[in-house]
Motif scaffolding. Structure first.
Motif, PDB file in Angstrom:
ATOM      1  N   VAL A 217     -30.731  -5.509 -19.324  1.00  0.00           N
ATOM      2  CA  VAL A 217     -31.216  -4.761 -18.165  1.00  0.00           C
ATOM      3  C   VAL A 217     -30.477  -3.435 -18.041  1.00  0.00           C
ATOM      4  N   VAL A 218     -29.174  -3.460 -18.218  1.00  0.00           N
ATOM      5  CA  VAL A 218     -28.374  -2.235 -18.094  1.00  0.00           C
ATOM      6  C   VAL A 218     -28.725  -1.254 -19.210  1.00  0.00           C
ATOM      7  N   ASP A 219     -28.933  -1.751 -20.427  1.00  0.00           N
ATOM      8  CA  ASP A 219     -29.275  -0.874 -21.542  1.00  0.00           C
ATOM      9  C   ASP A 219     -30.624  -0.195 -21.350  1.00  0.00           C
ATOM     10  N   ARG A 220     -31.548  -0.829 -20.636  1.00  0.00           N
ATOM     11  CA  ARG A 220     -32.854  -0.218 -20.359  1.00  0.00           C
ATOM     12  C   ARG A 220     -32.716   0.989 -19.445  1.00  0.00           C
TER      13      ARG A 220
ATOM     14  N   GLY B  24     -18.073 -13.772  -8.128  1.00  0.00           N
ATOM     15  CA  GLY B  24     -17.934 -12.544  -8.895  1.00  0.00           C
ATOM     16  C   GLY B  24     -19.260 -12.143  -9.508  1.00  0.00           C
ATOM     17  N   PRO B  25     -19.230 -11.135 -10.403  1.00  0.00           N
ATOM     18  CA  PRO B  25     -20.449 -10.680 -11.045  1.00  0.00           C
ATOM     19  C   PRO B  25     -21.053 -11.774 -11.931  1.00  0.00           C
ATOM     20  N   LYS B  26     -22.374 -11.771 -11.998  1.00  0.00           N
ATOM     21  CA  LYS B  26     -23.071 -12.715 -12.871  1.00  0.00           C
ATOM     22  C   LYS B  26     -23.263 -12.065 -14.236  1.00  0.00           C
ATOM     23  N   ARG B  27     -23.401 -12.883 -15.247  1.00  0.00           N
ATOM     24  CA  ARG B  27     -23.682 -12.375 -16.593  1.00  0.00           C
ATOM     25  C   ARG B  27     -25.150 -12.041 -16.753  1.00  0.00           C
ATOM     26  N   GLN B  28     -25.919 -12.434 -15.770  1.00  0.00           N
ATOM     27  CA  GLN B  28     -27.342 -12.166 -15.797  1.00  0.00           C
ATOM     28  C   GLN B  28     -27.662 -11.014 -14.849  1.00  0.00           C
ATOM     29  N   ALA B  29     -28.815 -10.402 -15.075  1.00  0.00           N
ATOM     30  CA  ALA B  29     -29.290  -9.325 -14.222  1.00  0.00           C
ATOM     31  C   ALA B  29     -30.779  -9.543 -13.977  1.00  0.00           C
ATOM     32  N   LEU B  30     -31.321  -8.769 -13.076  1.00  0.00           N
ATOM     33  CA  LEU B  30     -32.718  -8.902 -12.703  1.00  0.00           C
ATOM     34  C   LEU B  30     -33.481  -7.644 -13.083  1.00  0.00           C
ATOM     35  N   PRO B  31     -34.415  -7.739 -14.042  1.00  0.00           N
ATOM     36  CA  PRO B  31     -35.234  -6.565 -14.373  1.00  0.00           C
ATOM     37  C   PRO B  31     -36.256  -6.315 -13.266  1.00  0.00           C
ATOM     38  N   TRP B  32     -36.604  -5.057 -13.029  1.00  0.00           N
ATOM     39  CA  TRP B  32     -37.573  -4.733 -11.985  1.00  0.00           C
ATOM     40  C   TRP B  32     -38.893  -5.459 -12.210  1.00  0.00           C
ATOM     41  N   ALA B  33     -39.322  -5.611 -13.451  1.00  0.00           N
ATOM     42  CA  ALA B  33     -40.602  -6.250 -13.753  1.00  0.00           C
ATOM     43  C   ALA B  33     -40.684  -7.681 -13.211  1.00  0.00           C
ATOM     44  N   ALA B  34     -39.552  -8.326 -12.986  1.00  0.00           N
ATOM     45  CA  ALA B  34     -39.536  -9.704 -12.494  1.00  0.00           C
ATOM     46  C   ALA B  34     -39.444  -9.799 -10.971  1.00  0.00           C
TER      47      ALA B  34
ATOM     48  N   ARG C 135     -36.635   6.024 -11.650  1.00  0.00           N
ATOM     49  CA  ARG C 135     -37.037   4.785 -10.975  1.00  0.00           C
ATOM     50  C   ARG C 135     -36.027   3.676 -11.233  1.00  0.00           C
ATOM     51  N   VAL C 136     -36.121   2.647 -10.416  1.00  0.00           N
ATOM     52  CA  VAL C 136     -35.245   1.489 -10.537  1.00  0.00           C
ATOM     53  C   VAL C 136     -35.747   0.637 -11.700  1.00  0.00           C
ATOM     54  N   SER C 137     -34.849   0.309 -12.628  1.00  0.00           N
ATOM     55  CA  SER C 137     -35.244  -0.553 -13.747  1.00  0.00           C
ATOM     56  C   SER C 137     -34.734  -1.975 -13.569  1.00  0.00           C
ATOM     57  N   GLY C 138     -33.843  -2.181 -12.591  1.00  0.00           N
ATOM     58  CA  GLY C 138     -33.362  -3.529 -12.331  1.00  0.00           C
ATOM     59  C   GLY C 138     -32.119  -3.534 -11.470  1.00  0.00           C
TER      60      GLY C 138
END
Length: 189
Positions: free
Chosen positions: A84-87, A51-61, A37-40
């Motif tokens: 988010v990536v480590d999850r 460019g890329p952001k230092r932040q990410a979006l978790p699926w739960a949000a 499943r998608v985790s984020g």
């Protein structure tokens, strides 16, 4: 109710707050390999030169993943990219370009995209878009192949039950009923 989407359609989709502000866009999808499943999502800024952001979006949000945008309450939904990536588990790595083999040793083709079923509570990998071989009678055509709830993936090949070939569809709308029918057959076997 759920909807099927291709992973490639989600990339570059804007991330919009419920107040209507476009705050980012999806860069990449982060998958939990074993759970399927998608985790984020990793994010980039809006605009050509962002460019890329230092932040990410978790699926739960995520409040909704629609055909035109990913909806969030506000920017407080973002987390550190590394969290988010480590999850997401890197098990199996990127499946694009992987060979699809049945457990009987038949080459069905190469993965060209990932089919995701999006519901209110989850986004789950349910199948793959595949450039087929002649083994499916549709050589060099795009087809959709369902996945069981668990699947073996290596860096080179994806192994699925041979019975999946009975549930191949030629288009995404035709694929909608194939996944539950395929999984029901596996449970009955």
């Amino acid at each position: 109710m759920s909807t099927l989407m291709l992973a490639s359609e989600i990339g570059r989709r804007p991330v919009v707050t419920l107040s209507g502000e476009a705050v980012a866009q999806v860069k990449d999808i982060v998958f939990e390999g074993r759970a399927g499943r998608v985790s984020g999502f990793t994010l980039s800024g809006r605009g050509i030169f962002s460019g890329p952001k230092r932040q990410a979006l978790p699926w739960a949000a995520v409040t909704a993943l629609g055909p035109h945008a990913v909806m969030v309450r506000d920017e407080a939904a973002f987390e550190a990219r590394s969290e988010v990536v480590d999850r997401g588990e890197a098990a199996g790595g990127d499946v694009l370009g992987s060979q699809v083999l049945t457990d009987a040793g038949t080459d069905l083709g190469k993965v060209t995209d990932v089919v995701i079923e999006v519901s209110v509570t989850a986004a789950t990998v349910v199948g793959y878009q595949v450039a087929s071989t002649e083994a499916l009678g549709r050589q060099e055509r795009t087809v959709y192949i369902p996945l069981p709830e668990t699947v073996a993936v290596s860096g080179e090949a994806l192994v699925i039950p041979a019975s999946a070939t009975d549930f191949v569809a030629d288009d995404l709308p035709g694929f909608t009923g194939m996944v539950p029918a395929f999984r029901a057959r596996l449970k009955d076997a």
